[in-house]
Design an enzyme around this catalytic site. Structure first.
Site, PDB file in Angstrom:
ATOM      1  N   ARG A  86       0.840  -1.160   0.128  1.00  0.00           N
ATOM      2  CA  ARG A  86      -0.081  -0.246   0.079  1.00  0.00           C
ATOM      3  C   ARG A  86       0.888   1.299  -0.161  1.00  0.00           C
ATOM      4  NH1 ARG A  86      -4.367   2.747   3.958  1.00  0.00           N
ATOM      5  NH2 ARG A  86      -6.139   3.212   2.257  1.00  0.00           N
TER       6      ARG A  86
ATOM      7  N   ASP B 131      -4.940   2.117  13.050  1.00  0.00           N
ATOM      8  CA  ASP B 131      -4.756   1.231  11.940  1.00  0.00           C
ATOM      9  C   ASP B 131      -3.244   0.534  11.384  1.00  0.00           C
ATOM     10  OD1 ASP B 131      -5.836   0.181   9.372  1.00  0.00           O
ATOM     11  OD2 ASP B 131      -6.644   2.022   8.614  1.00  0.00           O
TER      12      ASP B 131
ATOM     13  N   ASP C  72     -13.361  -4.391   6.431  1.00  0.00           N
ATOM     14  CA  ASP C  72     -13.311  -3.499   5.545  1.00  0.00           C
ATOM     15  C   ASP C  72     -14.735  -3.688   4.515  1.00  0.00           C
ATOM     16  OD1 ASP C  72     -11.525  -1.874   6.246  1.00  0.00           O
ATOM     17  OD2 ASP C  72     -10.206  -1.886   4.642  1.00  0.00           O
TER      18      ASP C  72
HETATM   19  C1  DGJ Z   1      -8.180   0.646   6.411  1.00  0.00           C
HETATM   20  C2  DGJ Z   1      -9.332   0.598   7.259  1.00  0.00           C
HETATM   21  O1  DGJ Z   1      -9.903  -0.600   7.490  1.00  0.00           O
HETATM   22  C3  DGJ Z   1     -10.620   1.679   6.713  1.00  0.00           C
HETATM   23  O2  DGJ Z   1     -11.539   1.436   7.517  1.00  0.00           O
HETATM   24  C4  DGJ Z   1      -9.636   2.826   6.518  1.00  0.00           C
HETATM   25  O3  DGJ Z   1      -9.336   3.318   8.108  1.00  0.00           O
HETATM   26  C5  DGJ Z   1      -8.585   2.905   5.711  1.00  0.00           C
HETATM   27  N1  DGJ Z   1      -7.574   1.959   6.137  1.00  0.00           N
HETATM   28  C6  DGJ Z   1      -7.887   4.268   5.770  1.00  0.00           C
HETATM   29  O4  DGJ Z   1      -6.611   4.281   5.116  1.00  0.00           O
END
Ligand code: DGJ
Length: 782
Positions: free
Chosen positions: A441, A476, A543
């Site tokens: 990423r 995160d 997600d």
């Molecule tokens: C991954 C997370 O799971 C999402 O909810 C969000 O916060 C994104 N990253 C942001 O980059």
């Protein structure tokens, strides 16, 4: 409770017994693990019995026993070189090689006050008692402590091992599992949770055959590939009947779980830190501690095993500040805006959220310098003044003024190449000295094995938290680890030391900000585990916010984790994960079985959707304690029944919320019978459907059967009409006895089958659902 009789140990919890003894050869063996059995004078009837041993085998010490063959003993600690040919739980190597034999030396029983916490790893809190058994390898003088923590009310035993090198010679630890036990094969199958990004926690069922089943992660975290939680169950066991063993690990890094059935059908089960690329050097007088494994047993099917785990997590894993503390309903701007937001947009979203009854506003990724997409900025952490001209303090103040708490997203373990931090400290990332590091990423992992990196993160996050009124953090973690390396030939310790670094960081920060609610996240559920939950009381489940997909994910997670730990949001349709459209109430009904949030642009919704959301939040707030902390039951799995059913029951059994979730709608559907569990048989309950509304679009051209004038179902008029008008769902309310609910006497109204609709027909649709509130109206006093 721990009973000891001549080196026999009988550990009991409310419903289980774990029986071990030291045998004639001084090995520690398990004689029974299962439903609680009585304490008796003489336990010898329960021992495994060997008169002649087995052929083609090695006898450990023929002076002491003619049959002691480690290969078929139910060892609590197995190693290499002395005739045990199953997968061992401990592999050591010293200058003399791999031959070790650990024999019982002594034991101690600690009451609450004497229980030690691990030095760098999370430890479960408030155990009732601890048994420590010391095993020694006489040749090398290496000592292994086996710790058993007992949690009586949860029916849980937590076990870890500590290896003490009492020899001047260095020893290498190549594998050190936290727990190990051997059961007699009971026609077992394994249920484990596999997955990938946005598709976490899918249930896999595998028959235990002769050979080895492995569940592991190698990407640096507990991973969405294979969660450390798993079950070993009688193949015939169901949700509410039959024997189930369940296991987990209080650890967030690479892990490994093995289930091996040997030639005489003994099943050896173990779990711990993964031996993958693991080689830990232990010098004289040094110790190595493994994380705790968690074991439970149920004679009443999967639900009871899950409930044991839930009880344990709610009472002994989550920090005492958040124990049984209701979690706020949040709005998160991620799926509403992604990186494209302005202060005004956020404020407008917050105002609408407040109007709906939401309590917390979470500002997600994109708030700091150069972070306008995912290619740059991680590591800058100065606020992006173009988006937030009054800084974090300013936006937090505005949000607070609206009447919401303010929460903030962080990803502190990572850095973008294009960032101030990387330019200042290019050497702080995880990388091999001679190989170009790979990105994930568009970012690198910071090397948390280094103290200066840990210190930087602690200071940096703390300063941000002090800079504004931040009451929630979303933490995160968005890439797996690659290019791992440690100097001086110590790379084999990298993954374990990374976790020690992580735990130091999160333990210091959460200690300094005890009232801030932290939500763990790793691209959704890539680090959903008990280690994280020791510091962060909840974790973003996935997600994937599509309600149907989420049904599978949450159902898998519930097997090992309580609903109070799972972040679950209502998002827009079509879902940004799978482009599926589901009803607004179904999205809520699924998310309601977790820590509820909304993650969509409320200002783009129709008045009828806003009305629905207000009603949802009212319902959730009225039953929040029950929903978040009630005892959770699953009555069917979507993948097996084309529908799923979940229930939460209060501890006094006076109220429950029951959810019914449809899969694909079929014509001529079956009658729906409600069969719950554990309501009070002799009480009377009111069983009532939470009213829902139908979007008129669901009926397409059929709308013209009821309208006085014909309208085009895809035309502008229909579009305008559906913004303001809905059709109510069926009305369903009964007074029923607890025994009727427990035994499947209650039938729900007829399901839609295309032959007519009124308030007596349940129009479910594909992926439709209902919630029912059940409350006692006449008491049985039982
Ligand atoms: C991954 C997370 O799971 C999402 O909810 C969000 O916060 C994104 N990253 C942001 O980059």
């Amino acid at each position: 409770m721990i009973l000891n009789k001549n080196n026999l140990f009988h550990i009991t919890t409310n419903d289980t017994s774990y029986l071990m003894r030291v045998d004639e050869t001084k090995h520690l063996v398990l004689e029974y693990y299962g439903k609680k059995i009585k304490d008796v004078e003489d336990y010898s009837a329960y021992y495994n019995k060997w008169t002649f041993g087995t052929g083609c085998s090695v006898i450990n010490n023929k002076e002491l026993s003619k049959t002691a063959n480690l290969d078929i003993m139910t060892l609590e600690l197995s190693t290499t070189g002395k005739g045990d040919y199953n997968s061992p739980s401990l592999i050591l190597k010293n200058n003399n090689g791999y031959v070790f034999d650990f024999l019982f030396e002594k034991f101690i029983i600690n009451k609450i006050d004497g229980i030690n916490t691990l030095k760098g790893l999370p430890t479960p809190k408030e155990a009732d008692e601890e048994l420590v058994i010391y095993m020694v390898d006489n040749a090398s003088k290496i000592e292994v402590e086996l710790h058993y923590l007992v949690f009586v009310a949860s029916n849980v035993i937590a076990r870890n091992i500590v290896i003490n090198n009492k020899n001047e010679e260095t020893v290498h630890i190549l594998k050190a599992m936290s727990y190990e036990l051997v059961l007699n094969n009971n026609n077992f199958e394994v249920m484990n949770l596999y997955g990938g990004w946005a598709g976490e926690a899918k249930k896999e069922w595998s028959e235990v055959k002769h050979g080895l089943l492995l569940n592991d992660s190698k990407n640096g975290v507990s991973s969405n590939r294979h969660n450390p939680f798993f079950m070993v169950k009688d193949k015939a066991a169901t949700l509410n009947h039959g024997e189930v063993y369940a296991f987990n690990l209080i650890y967030s890094g690479n892990h490994s779980e093995e289930v091996e059935c040997n030639f005489i059908s003994l099943v050896r089960i173990m779990g711990g830190v993964s031996p993958f690329c693991f080689d830990y050097e232990l010098k004289e007088n040094e110790s190595f501690e493994t994380p705790f494994g968690v074991l439970t047993y149920s004679s009443d099917g999967l639900n009871k095993a899950s409930q044991n785990m839930h009880h344990f997590i709610n009472n002994h894993i989550v920090s005492s500040v958040f124990r049984n503390k209701e979690r706020p309903i949040l709005i998160n701007n991620w799926e509403a805006t992604y990186f494209k937001f302005t202060q005004n947009k956020l404020v407008a979203l917050a105002k609408k959220a407040k109007e709906c009854g939401i309590e917390l506003f979470v500002l997600d990724d994109g708030w700091f310098k150069d972070r306008n997409d995912d290619s740059a900025g991680l590591g800058n952490y100065e606020v992006n003044e173009k988006k937030l001209p009054q800084g974090l303090k300013g936006i937090a103040k505005k949000i607070n003024k609206i009447g919401l708490k303010f929460g903030l997203w962080f990803e502190p373990e990572m850095v973008s190449e294009n960032s101030d931090l990387y330019r200042a400290h290019p050497d702080w990332i995880v990388k091999h000295p001679e190989i170009e590091p790979s990105e994930g990423r568009n970012q690198f992992s910071l090397d948390l094995t280094r103290t200066e990196v840990q210190d930087y993160i602690i200071e940096n996050v703390s300063n941000t938290l002090k800079s504004a009124n931040i009451e929630y953090v979303k933490w995160d973690y968005n890439r797996p680890i690659s290019d791992f390396y440690l100097e001086n030939g110590k790379t084999g310790e990298f993954f374990y030391r990374y976790m020690l670094g992580f735990y130091r960081i999160v333990s210091e920060i959460t200690k300094a900000f005890p009232n801030v609610l932290f939500e763990g996240c790793a691209s959704g559920g890539n680090r959903f585990d008990l280690g994280v939950l020791c510091y962060f009381p909840q974790i973003w489940g996935s997600d994937d916010t599509d309600a149907y997909e989420r049904n599978f994910i949450q159902s898998g997670l519930y097997l090992g984790y309580p609903q109070s730990t799972i972040g679950a949001h209502v998002s827009a349709v079509p879902s940004q994960s799978v482009l599926r459209t589901t009803q607004i109430d179904t999205r809520f009904n699924v998310a309601a079985f977790g820590c509820l949030g909304y993650e969509l642009n409320l200002n783009e919704l129709t008045p009828v959707d806003i009305k629905a959301i207000k009603a949802q939040i009212k319902f959730y707030k009225a039953h929040r304690k029950l929903i978040q902390f009630g005892t959770l039951y699953q009555f069917s799995f979507m993948e097996k029944a084309n529908h799923s059913e979940w229930m939460v029951l209060s501890s006094d059994k006076k109220e429950a919320v029951y959810g019914y979730f449809n899969g694909i709608q079929t014509i001529n559907p079956e009658t729906t019978t409600v069969r719950l569990k554990d309501l009070k048989d002799d009480s009377l309950y009111k069983f009532s459907a939470r009213p829902q509304e139908h979007n008129l679009k669901e009926f397409g051209g059929m709308i013209n059967y009821v309208l006085p004038v014909h309208i085009n179902p895809s035309g502008f008029l229909m579009y305008e009409l559906t913004k303001h008008k809905t059709m109510g769902s069926e009305k369903e309310e009964y007074i029923v006895s607890g025994d009727a609910l427990n035994n499947g006497a209650l039938k729900l109204k007829q399901e839609w089958s295309s032959t007519g609709v009124d308030e007596n027909v349940r129009v479910l649709l594909d992926f439709g659902s209902r919630l029912y509130y059940i409350n006692e109206v006449e008491n049985s006093n039982k």
